[in-house]
Design a protein around this motif. Structure first.
Motif, PDB file in Angstrom:
ATOM      1  N   MET A 185      62.767 -21.961  14.370  1.00  0.00           N
ATOM      2  CA  MET A 185      62.245 -20.580  14.305  1.00  0.00           C
ATOM      3  C   MET A 185      61.474 -20.388  13.003  1.00  0.00           C
ATOM      4  SD  MET A 185      62.216 -18.160  16.417  1.00  0.00           S
ATOM      5  CE  MET A 185      61.334 -16.623  16.301  1.00  0.00           C
ATOM      6  N   MET A 186      60.335 -19.786  13.124  1.00  0.00           N
ATOM      7  CA  MET A 186      59.473 -19.660  11.952  1.00  0.00           C
ATOM      8  C   MET A 186      59.623 -18.293  11.293  1.00  0.00           C
ATOM      9  SD  MET A 186      55.523 -20.780  12.007  1.00  0.00           S
ATOM     10  CE  MET A 186      55.537 -22.540  12.306  1.00  0.00           C
ATOM     11  N   ASN A 187      59.758 -18.288   9.974  1.00  0.00           N
ATOM     12  CA  ASN A 187      59.790 -17.015   9.250  1.00  0.00           C
ATOM     13  C   ASN A 187      58.382 -16.434   9.176  1.00  0.00           C
ATOM     14  OD1 ASN A 187      62.518 -17.367   8.617  1.00  0.00           O
ATOM     15  ND2 ASN A 187      61.954 -18.700   6.910  1.00  0.00           N
ATOM     16  N   THR A 188      58.336 -15.102   8.995  1.00  0.00           N
ATOM     17  CA  THR A 188      57.009 -14.501   8.858  1.00  0.00           C
ATOM     18  C   THR A 188      56.315 -15.010   7.609  1.00  0.00           C
ATOM     19  OG1 THR A 188      57.943 -12.597   7.734  1.00  0.00           O
ATOM     20  CG2 THR A 188      57.552 -12.374  10.101  1.00  0.00           C
ATOM     21  N   ASN A 189      57.093 -15.465   6.616  1.00  0.00           N
ATOM     22  CA  ASN A 189      56.428 -15.906   5.391  1.00  0.00           C
ATOM     23  C   ASN A 189      55.888 -17.322   5.489  1.00  0.00           C
ATOM     24  OD1 ASN A 189      58.698 -17.441   5.114  1.00  0.00           O
ATOM     25  ND2 ASN A 189      59.327 -16.586   3.158  1.00  0.00           N
ATOM     26  N   SER A 190      56.118 -18.012   6.603  1.00  0.00           N
ATOM     27  CA  SER A 190      55.435 -19.303   6.769  1.00  0.00           C
ATOM     28  C   SER A 190      54.589 -19.303   8.039  1.00  0.00           C
ATOM     29  CB  SER A 190      56.434 -20.455   6.753  1.00  0.00           C
ATOM     30  OG  SER A 190      57.413 -20.283   7.736  1.00  0.00           O
ATOM     31  N   ARG A 191      54.253 -18.107   8.525  1.00  0.00           N
ATOM     32  CA  ARG A 191      53.376 -17.998   9.695  1.00  0.00           C
ATOM     33  C   ARG A 191      52.028 -17.438   9.236  1.00  0.00           C
ATOM     34  NH1 ARG A 191      53.095 -14.063  13.671  1.00  0.00           N
ATOM     35  NH2 ARG A 191      54.938 -13.013  12.903  1.00  0.00           N
ATOM     36  N   PRO A 192      50.970 -18.182   9.441  1.00  0.00           N
ATOM     37  CA  PRO A 192      49.669 -17.693   8.988  1.00  0.00           C
ATOM     38  C   PRO A 192      49.038 -16.742  10.005  1.00  0.00           C
ATOM     39  CG  PRO A 192      49.455 -19.902   9.881  1.00  0.00           C
ATOM     40  CD  PRO A 192      50.909 -19.525  10.027  1.00  0.00           C
ATOM     41  N   LEU A 193      48.491 -15.659   9.515  1.00  0.00           N
ATOM     42  CA  LEU A 193      47.719 -14.759  10.380  1.00  0.00           C
ATOM     43  C   LEU A 193      46.257 -15.154  10.373  1.00  0.00           C
ATOM     44  CD1 LEU A 193      48.929 -11.121   9.626  1.00  0.00           C
ATOM     45  CD2 LEU A 193      49.496 -12.570  11.574  1.00  0.00           C
ATOM     46  N   ASP A 194      45.829 -15.641   9.222  1.00  0.00           N
ATOM     47  CA  ASP A 194      44.412 -15.932   9.067  1.00  0.00           C
ATOM     48  C   ASP A 194      44.252 -17.098   8.090  1.00  0.00           C
ATOM     49  OD1 ASP A 194      41.699 -15.461   9.572  1.00  0.00           O
ATOM     50  OD2 ASP A 194      41.501 -14.364   7.699  1.00  0.00           O
ATOM     51  N   VAL A 195      43.442 -18.056   8.462  1.00  0.00           N
ATOM     52  CA  VAL A 195      43.198 -19.216   7.608  1.00  0.00           C
ATOM     53  C   VAL A 195      41.697 -19.364   7.445  1.00  0.00           C
ATOM     54  CG1 VAL A 195      43.462 -21.722   7.386  1.00  0.00           C
ATOM     55  CG2 VAL A 195      45.278 -20.376   8.445  1.00  0.00           C
ATOM     56  N   LYS A 196      41.257 -19.429   6.198  1.00  0.00           N
ATOM     57  CA  LYS A 196      39.823 -19.556   5.936  1.00  0.00           C
ATOM     58  C   LYS A 196      39.570 -20.663   4.921  1.00  0.00           C
ATOM     59  CE  LYS A 196      37.872 -14.917   6.518  1.00  0.00           C
ATOM     60  NZ  LYS A 196      39.073 -14.057   6.489  1.00  0.00           N
ATOM     61  N   ILE A 197      38.565 -21.453   5.191  1.00  0.00           N
ATOM     62  CA  ILE A 197      38.136 -22.438   4.201  1.00  0.00           C
ATOM     63  C   ILE A 197      36.854 -21.918   3.583  1.00  0.00           C
ATOM     64  CG2 ILE A 197      37.267 -24.776   3.876  1.00  0.00           C
ATOM     65  CD1 ILE A 197      39.151 -25.542   6.263  1.00  0.00           C
ATOM     66  N   GLN A 198      36.885 -21.737   2.274  1.00  0.00           N
ATOM     67  CA  GLN A 198      35.706 -21.256   1.555  1.00  0.00           C
ATOM     68  C   GLN A 198      35.104 -22.432   0.806  1.00  0.00           C
ATOM     69  OE1 GLN A 198      37.533 -17.961  -0.632  1.00  0.00           O
ATOM     70  NE2 GLN A 198      36.732 -16.580   0.934  1.00  0.00           N
ATOM     71  N   ARG A 199      34.115 -23.056   1.431  1.00  0.00           N
ATOM     72  CA  ARG A 199      33.550 -24.274   0.836  1.00  0.00           C
ATOM     73  C   ARG A 199      32.858 -23.981  -0.489  1.00  0.00           C
ATOM     74  NH1 ARG A 199      33.019 -25.164   6.278  1.00  0.00           N
ATOM     75  NH2 ARG A 199      33.934 -27.118   7.016  1.00  0.00           N
ATOM     76  N   ALA A 200      32.234 -22.813  -0.604  1.00  0.00           N
ATOM     77  CA  ALA A 200      31.472 -22.504  -1.817  1.00  0.00           C
ATOM     78  C   ALA A 200      32.371 -22.506  -3.053  1.00  0.00           C
ATOM     79  CB  ALA A 200      30.762 -21.165  -1.671  1.00  0.00           C
ATOM     80  N   GLN A 213      46.223 -15.965   4.841  1.00  0.00           N
ATOM     81  CA  GLN A 213      46.915 -14.686   4.861  1.00  0.00           C
ATOM     82  C   GLN A 213      48.142 -14.856   5.749  1.00  0.00           C
ATOM     83  OE1 GLN A 213      44.870 -11.315   6.538  1.00  0.00           O
ATOM     84  NE2 GLN A 213      46.677 -10.045   6.182  1.00  0.00           N
ATOM     85  N   TRP A 214      49.301 -14.547   5.180  1.00  0.00           N
ATOM     86  CA  TRP A 214      50.563 -14.786   5.884  1.00  0.00           C
ATOM     87  C   TRP A 214      51.005 -13.545   6.656  1.00  0.00           C
ATOM     88  CZ3 TRP A 214      51.832 -19.798   5.669  1.00  0.00           C
ATOM     89  CH2 TRP A 214      51.343 -20.548   4.593  1.00  0.00           C
ATOM     90  N   ALA A 215      51.894 -13.787   7.626  1.00  0.00           N
ATOM     91  CA  ALA A 215      52.356 -12.692   8.483  1.00  0.00           C
ATOM     92  C   ALA A 215      53.120 -11.624   7.707  1.00  0.00           C
ATOM     93  CB  ALA A 215      53.222 -13.246   9.616  1.00  0.00           C
ATOM     94  N   ASP A 216      53.671 -11.971   6.556  1.00  0.00           N
ATOM     95  CA  ASP A 216      54.385 -10.960   5.758  1.00  0.00           C
ATOM     96  C   ASP A 216      53.444 -10.219   4.804  1.00  0.00           C
ATOM     97  OD1 ASP A 216      53.844 -12.888   3.880  1.00  0.00           O
ATOM     98  OD2 ASP A 216      55.891 -13.066   3.143  1.00  0.00           O
ATOM     99  N   GLY A 217      52.136 -10.481   4.903  1.00  0.00           N
ATOM    100  CA  GLY A 217      51.167  -9.745   4.101  1.00  0.00           C
ATOM    101  C   GLY A 217      50.728 -10.453   2.835  1.00  0.00           C
ATOM    102  N   HIS A 218      51.417 -11.554   2.479  1.00  0.00           N
ATOM    103  CA  HIS A 218      51.058 -12.282   1.265  1.00  0.00           C
ATOM    104  C   HIS A 218      49.768 -13.079   1.484  1.00  0.00           C
ATOM    105  CE1 HIS A 218      52.120 -13.717  -2.687  1.00  0.00           C
ATOM    106  NE2 HIS A 218      51.872 -14.956  -2.324  1.00  0.00           N
ATOM    107  N   ASN A 219      49.014 -13.242   0.416  1.00  0.00           N
ATOM    108  CA  ASN A 219      47.797 -14.056   0.465  1.00  0.00           C
ATOM    109  C   ASN A 219      47.918 -15.221  -0.499  1.00  0.00           C
ATOM    110  OD1 ASN A 219      45.619 -12.659   2.188  1.00  0.00           O
ATOM    111  ND2 ASN A 219      46.549 -10.995   1.008  1.00  0.00           N
ATOM    112  N   SER A 220      47.525 -16.402  -0.053  1.00  0.00           N
ATOM    113  CA  SER A 220      47.551 -17.592  -0.903  1.00  0.00           C
ATOM    114  C   SER A 220      46.157 -18.196  -0.944  1.00  0.00           C
ATOM    115  CB  SER A 220      48.524 -18.638  -0.353  1.00  0.00           C
ATOM    116  OG  SER A 220      49.825 -18.111  -0.236  1.00  0.00           O
ATOM    117  N   ALA A 221      45.818 -18.754  -2.093  1.00  0.00           N
ATOM    118  CA  ALA A 221      44.538 -19.458  -2.233  1.00  0.00           C
ATOM    119  C   ALA A 221      44.820 -20.815  -2.871  1.00  0.00           C
ATOM    120  CB  ALA A 221      43.575 -18.651  -3.096  1.00  0.00           C
TER     121      ALA A 221
END
Ligand SMILES: [Zn+2]
Ligand SMILES: [Zn+2]
Length: 123
Positions: free
Chosen positions: A1-16, A23-31
């Motif tokens: 079972m996956m926690n909301t804090n390890s479920r991604p809502l949005d994944v973006k690769i910014q090549r520039a 962006q995680w399901a619990d609202g946290h953002n990681s870069a």
């Protein structure tokens, strides 16, 4: 079972700016810096390579690196089921599978890891 804090809502690769943003399901953002991700590649080959380097450094011997340095450019990425992401790096390497739970634990932000991002533990 996956926690909301390890479920991604949005994944973006910014090549520039060479970042992977999640962006995680619990609202946290990681870069994550792509260089860092490349250096943490969890595949067996890279892990052995890193271990060999640590042992060499510990023994004080040096090895000339004749190969091309690993590329941290991303040419592609795909989800591996719902739990992980795999990258195609510019040097053709593509065997590393990065579990989202491990990425979340290694979030480099000051809230998650005030002392800096710990190494990615993929298993
Ligand atoms: Zn690898
Ligand atoms: Zn964080």
């Amino acid at each position: 079972m996956m926690n909301t804090n390890s479920r991604p809502l949005d994944v973006k690769i910014q090549r520039a700016n060479k970042l992977l943003r999640i962006q995680w399901a619990d609202g946290h953002n990681s870069a994550y810096a792509l260089d860092w991700l490349r250096s943490q590649c969890p595949c067996a080959t890279c892990r052995e390579e890193r271990l060999a380097r640590v042992m060499e450094e510990a023994s004080g011997s040096f090895r000339l690196n004749t190969g091309a340095p690993p590329s941290a450019a991303i040419v592609g990425a795909e989800f591996v089921g719902a739990y992980a992401i795999r990258f195609d790096w510019g040097d053709g390497h593509s065997t590393g599978i990065y579990p989202f739970s491990a990425l979340r634990q290694s979030c480099p932000c000051a809230v998650c890891n005030p002392g800096g991002a710990p190494p990615l533990i993929a298993d």
